[in-house]
Design a protein around this motif. Sequence first.
Motif, PDB file in Angstrom:
ATOM      1  N   SER A  13       0.589  -1.150   0.088  1.00  0.00           N
ATOM      2  CA  SER A  13       0.066   0.124  -0.329  1.00  0.00           C
ATOM      3  C   SER A  13       0.705   1.004   0.540  1.00  0.00           C
ATOM      4  CB  SER A  13      -1.000   0.136   0.730  1.00  0.00           C
ATOM      5  OG  SER A  13      -0.249  -0.068   2.197  1.00  0.00           O
ATOM      6  N   PHE A 125      -7.820   9.261 -18.624  1.00  0.00           N
ATOM      7  CA  PHE A 125      -8.416   8.345 -19.530  1.00  0.00           C
ATOM      8  C   PHE A 125      -9.722   7.254 -19.166  1.00  0.00           C
ATOM      9  CE2 PHE A 125      -7.731   3.143 -19.243  1.00  0.00           C
ATOM     10  CZ  PHE A 125      -8.721   3.078 -20.991  1.00  0.00           C
ATOM     11  N   SER A 127     -11.843   4.766 -18.888  1.00  0.00           N
ATOM     12  CA  SER A 127     -11.732   3.458 -18.997  1.00  0.00           C
ATOM     13  C   SER A 127     -12.935   2.820 -20.179  1.00  0.00           C
ATOM     14  CB  SER A 127     -11.882   2.408 -17.763  1.00  0.00           C
ATOM     15  OG  SER A 127     -12.926   2.962 -17.078  1.00  0.00           O
ATOM     16  N   PRO A 128     -13.126   1.804 -20.942  1.00  0.00           N
ATOM     17  CA  PRO A 128     -14.420   1.537 -21.190  1.00  0.00           C
ATOM     18  C   PRO A 128     -15.231   1.693 -20.266  1.00  0.00           C
ATOM     19  CG  PRO A 128     -12.331  -0.514 -21.788  1.00  0.00           C
ATOM     20  CD  PRO A 128     -11.834   0.564 -20.367  1.00  0.00           C
ATOM     21  N   VAL A 129     -15.575   0.644 -19.481  1.00  0.00           N
ATOM     22  CA  VAL A 129     -16.980   1.555 -19.259  1.00  0.00           C
ATOM     23  C   VAL A 129     -17.516   2.575 -18.352  1.00  0.00           C
ATOM     24  CG1 VAL A 129     -15.968   0.888 -16.558  1.00  0.00           C
ATOM     25  CG2 VAL A 129     -18.793  -0.228 -17.186  1.00  0.00           C
ATOM     26  N   VAL A 130     -16.150   3.128 -18.153  1.00  0.00           N
ATOM     27  CA  VAL A 130     -16.617   4.883 -17.806  1.00  0.00           C
ATOM     28  C   VAL A 130     -16.931   5.283 -18.892  1.00  0.00           C
ATOM     29  CG1 VAL A 130     -15.270   6.762 -17.148  1.00  0.00           C
ATOM     30  CG2 VAL A 130     -14.442   5.207 -15.530  1.00  0.00           C
ATOM     31  N   ARG A 132     -18.162   4.476 -21.585  1.00  0.00           N
ATOM     32  CA  ARG A 132     -20.588   4.160 -21.757  1.00  0.00           C
ATOM     33  C   ARG A 132     -20.862   4.801 -20.852  1.00  0.00           C
ATOM     34  NH1 ARG A 132     -22.939  -0.149 -19.867  1.00  0.00           N
ATOM     35  NH2 ARG A 132     -21.150  -0.795 -19.183  1.00  0.00           N
ATOM     36  N   GLN A 149      -6.020   6.146 -10.031  1.00  0.00           N
ATOM     37  CA  GLN A 149      -4.933   5.747  -9.601  1.00  0.00           C
ATOM     38  C   GLN A 149      -4.209   8.015 -10.554  1.00  0.00           C
ATOM     39  OE1 GLN A 149      -2.371   3.638 -12.359  1.00  0.00           O
ATOM     40  NE2 GLN A 149      -1.893   2.952 -10.248  1.00  0.00           N
ATOM     41  N   ARG A 152      -7.168   9.548 -11.846  1.00  0.00           N
ATOM     42  CA  ARG A 152      -8.822   8.891 -13.390  1.00  0.00           C
ATOM     43  C   ARG A 152     -10.099   9.206 -12.916  1.00  0.00           C
ATOM     44  NH1 ARG A 152     -10.878   4.000 -14.933  1.00  0.00           N
ATOM     45  NH2 ARG A 152      -9.967   3.038 -12.558  1.00  0.00           N
ATOM     46  N   THR A 154     -13.458   6.594 -12.218  1.00  0.00           N
ATOM     47  CA  THR A 154     -13.671   5.562 -11.981  1.00  0.00           C
ATOM     48  C   THR A 154     -14.495   5.479 -12.033  1.00  0.00           C
ATOM     49  OG1 THR A 154     -13.941   5.308  -9.432  1.00  0.00           O
ATOM     50  CG2 THR A 154     -11.954   4.733 -10.053  1.00  0.00           C
ATOM     51  N   LYS A 155     -15.013   4.126 -12.726  1.00  0.00           N
ATOM     52  CA  LYS A 155     -16.956   3.640 -12.567  1.00  0.00           C
ATOM     53  C   LYS A 155     -17.475   3.864 -11.490  1.00  0.00           C
ATOM     54  CE  LYS A 155     -18.916  -0.466 -12.536  1.00  0.00           C
ATOM     55  NZ  LYS A 155     -19.340  -2.016 -12.385  1.00  0.00           N
ATOM     56  N   GLN A 156     -16.908   3.711 -10.409  1.00  0.00           N
ATOM     57  CA  GLN A 156     -17.110   4.229  -8.871  1.00  0.00           C
ATOM     58  C   GLN A 156     -17.704   5.421  -8.609  1.00  0.00           C
ATOM     59  OE1 GLN A 156     -18.724   1.881  -7.982  1.00  0.00           O
ATOM     60  NE2 GLN A 156     -18.105  -0.305  -8.367  1.00  0.00           N
ATOM     61  N   THR A 346     -24.402   2.616 -27.442  1.00  0.00           N
ATOM     62  CA  THR A 346     -23.563   3.322 -26.513  1.00  0.00           C
ATOM     63  C   THR A 346     -22.424   4.775 -27.131  1.00  0.00           C
ATOM     64  OG1 THR A 346     -21.895   1.256 -27.095  1.00  0.00           O
ATOM     65  CG2 THR A 346     -23.535   1.115 -25.050  1.00  0.00           C
ATOM     66  N   ARG A 348     -20.223   4.234 -29.184  1.00  0.00           N
ATOM     67  CA  ARG A 348     -19.265   3.897 -29.451  1.00  0.00           C
ATOM     68  C   ARG A 348     -18.759   3.255 -31.145  1.00  0.00           C
ATOM     69  NH1 ARG A 348     -15.977   3.757 -25.368  1.00  0.00           N
ATOM     70  NH2 ARG A 348     -15.240   2.187 -25.870  1.00  0.00           N
TER      71      ARG A 348
END
Lengths: 440, 327
Positions: A13, A125, A127-130, A132, A149, A152, A154-156, A346, A348
């Motif tokens: 960590s 950047f 991510s694909p899910v983000v 979408r 990170q 970035r 995140t999906k959450q 979507t 894309r």
Amino acid sequence: MTTELTMPQLGESVTEGTIGRWLKQPGEPVAKYEPLLEVITDKVDSEVPAPVAGTLLEILVPEGETVRVGTVIARLGSPAGAVAPAPPEMAVQPAPTEAGLLPRAEVIAALSATPTPSAPAHNTFLSPVVARLIAEHGLDPAGIPGTGQGGRITKQDVLRFVAARDGATTSAPAQPATPVSAPVPAMAPAVAQVGPAMPGSQARSVERIALPEDAELVTLSPMRRRIAEHMERSVRIAPHVTTVMEVDLSSVMAHREAQRASFEQQGVRLTVTPYVVQAVATALGKTPVLNGSFTAEGIVIHRRIHIGVAVALDEGLLVPVVRDADEKNLLGLARAVGDLASRARTRRLQPDETQGGTFTITNHGVGGSLFATPIINQPQAAILGVGAVVKRPIIITQHGVDAIAIKPMAYLSLTFDHRIADGATADAFLLDIKRALEAV
Amino acid sequence: MPEINLLEAIRQGLDEMMAQDDRIFIFGEDVGRRGGVFRVTEGLIDKYGPLRVLDSPLAESVIVGACIGAAMNDTRPIAEIQFADFIAPAFNQIVQEAARIHYRSNGDWSVPMVIRAPYGGGIHGALYHSQSIEAFFAHVPGLKVVAPATPYDAKGLLKSAIEDNNPVLFLEHKKTYRLIKGQVPEHDYRVPIGPAEIKRPGEDLSVFAYGLMIHYCLEAAQSLAASGVSVEVVDLRTLRPLDVPTILASSRRTGKVLIVHEDNLTGGFGGEIAALIAEHAFEYLDAPIVRLGGPDVPAMPFARSLEDAFMPNPQKIIEAMRRLAAY
């Protein structure tokens, strides 16, 4: 040659470390694996060995200072040594020659450290899910705080943002509602949001219209504008004729039922559309003129068969193209159709995936429509509309006896360019499709 | 329910099946009087006699080849390869013959046979007693490959494998033999070949593993739970046929994927899982798919420190999980 020594990751960590003590001073020689410095983290104090033999050329981070993992903390020179330290932009990667020998965790640490080091730049950047989710919810990524990170998103982060926004919507009507909830009113705030951001082209046409009271103006989205221009032009240049046949889809339905599970195992949802694409591709092989384009100099007949499949979206229509449809089997077609449709929804699709079609299929039946008179997608020769599949009593003849049977029936509407083909050709083509579907 | 170790679960499975069906026999090196090098078949020769628990010559190609012939003549052979490392001489028999006979004979013939093979490292077994061989065989259509992690799954899957009408490679991680204990019901039950099992549900990332690595992953997931990272651990149990729907559903739910195996990384089975997810769940991914496996060195080293460096362990898995969760 110069080797850069970076702050190592000394625990699962740990993201930063403090230089405890330099065990060598600049100018001193070090052997490979000889302790070079001590690093203090919140968990442990560790000795860091020299990754290569050489001379400690330069200490970049003094004792007591804390830096992020991956930050360059010193430079080592090779024993041949008299080489001046390389300028930072030419500095060698952290001991790439050693990578094969380093324990895996260190290699991973070295690799994963690369994007983070001394990079205050915001990590943009998606991510694909983000990507979408942002497209689905019509969000601007710049407005979403990222906790991943390097910042970035995140999906959450997106899900939290949407939940917060939807929570806020009830009290603050100025926020755009999600497009699904109520199509028509939802457009208005969406436009209102777009308006101020794009004062240029959107606003110009608005000023010329005297807007009646009790009316509101929905400005044209770029997609809507393109559709309008395209449809108007097609009807203007091509004499449209529509011919309709009825098709019995019993064997398609039976085949689909039998194959559905095995397709699903391969991650493909089997619908009726790939069967239609297959039948059309085969029929085009027999009637190539309908795979053509009308020009002043003659009819250009395309050797390759690229079939567009219209996908309805909230704000309009997209026609992604299944390339070389005649070269794909049912699985390949089902996969291509499913993939293109889901990416169309979507947003894309790659730009060239909606280009180059030589024929188009539109499934107007999904909305319950029985038959239609679709408009040709220029510069193609024809378009096939597939109506709703409805169980109907029809008369069948078996061994000379007429009987009433219940069959899943659909109307196929073929609109063709009368400049390119006549009714007899178009009907023969449509009959080929009908027969192919009835003999699956 | 009594608690037994994985080795005892396999022995019970063999025993109970042999008692029910006298077509079943065991063929392998030292499986008879010696009870197998790990004592898995201990006592079975006394119960079922030397014609059903047969010692073979030191020739794996013969062990598998003879079992194929027997399997095609109304018996249900269980071949034991003493260490999975020794399976290479039988590769031809397994891949070219056993896996293909059903297809080649258009379904007229089949090879209802199980090949048991203890695999894996972490037991200080060095080069020839530690290898993971699953990737070679999971590549072959016609062969089922099973790799249970718990006593319950081992016994239930072994029974399903014995009853299967086609060849099943049954991989037993030798470190789990006596290390892993679990409750196993006394009644006759089966675990079907194919379905994976979510051994621990979670929200933030999905981990796919099998065999010993499941236990390391569960340990890692447990220790990360304290810091608020919720990890889903999916035990594949069967590598072929692979439970793709479960893998995809979990990947889509969490959006982050870690694949752990002890086998070396390049060409390892994790690559296949990663490819399936990339192909079918791309738009649900929130991070690169991460694989954690052994390094690409020619074999498991003997020196304790090097063996530790080779083996994925809970600490390395925790680090990988943390990095992925933080991505």
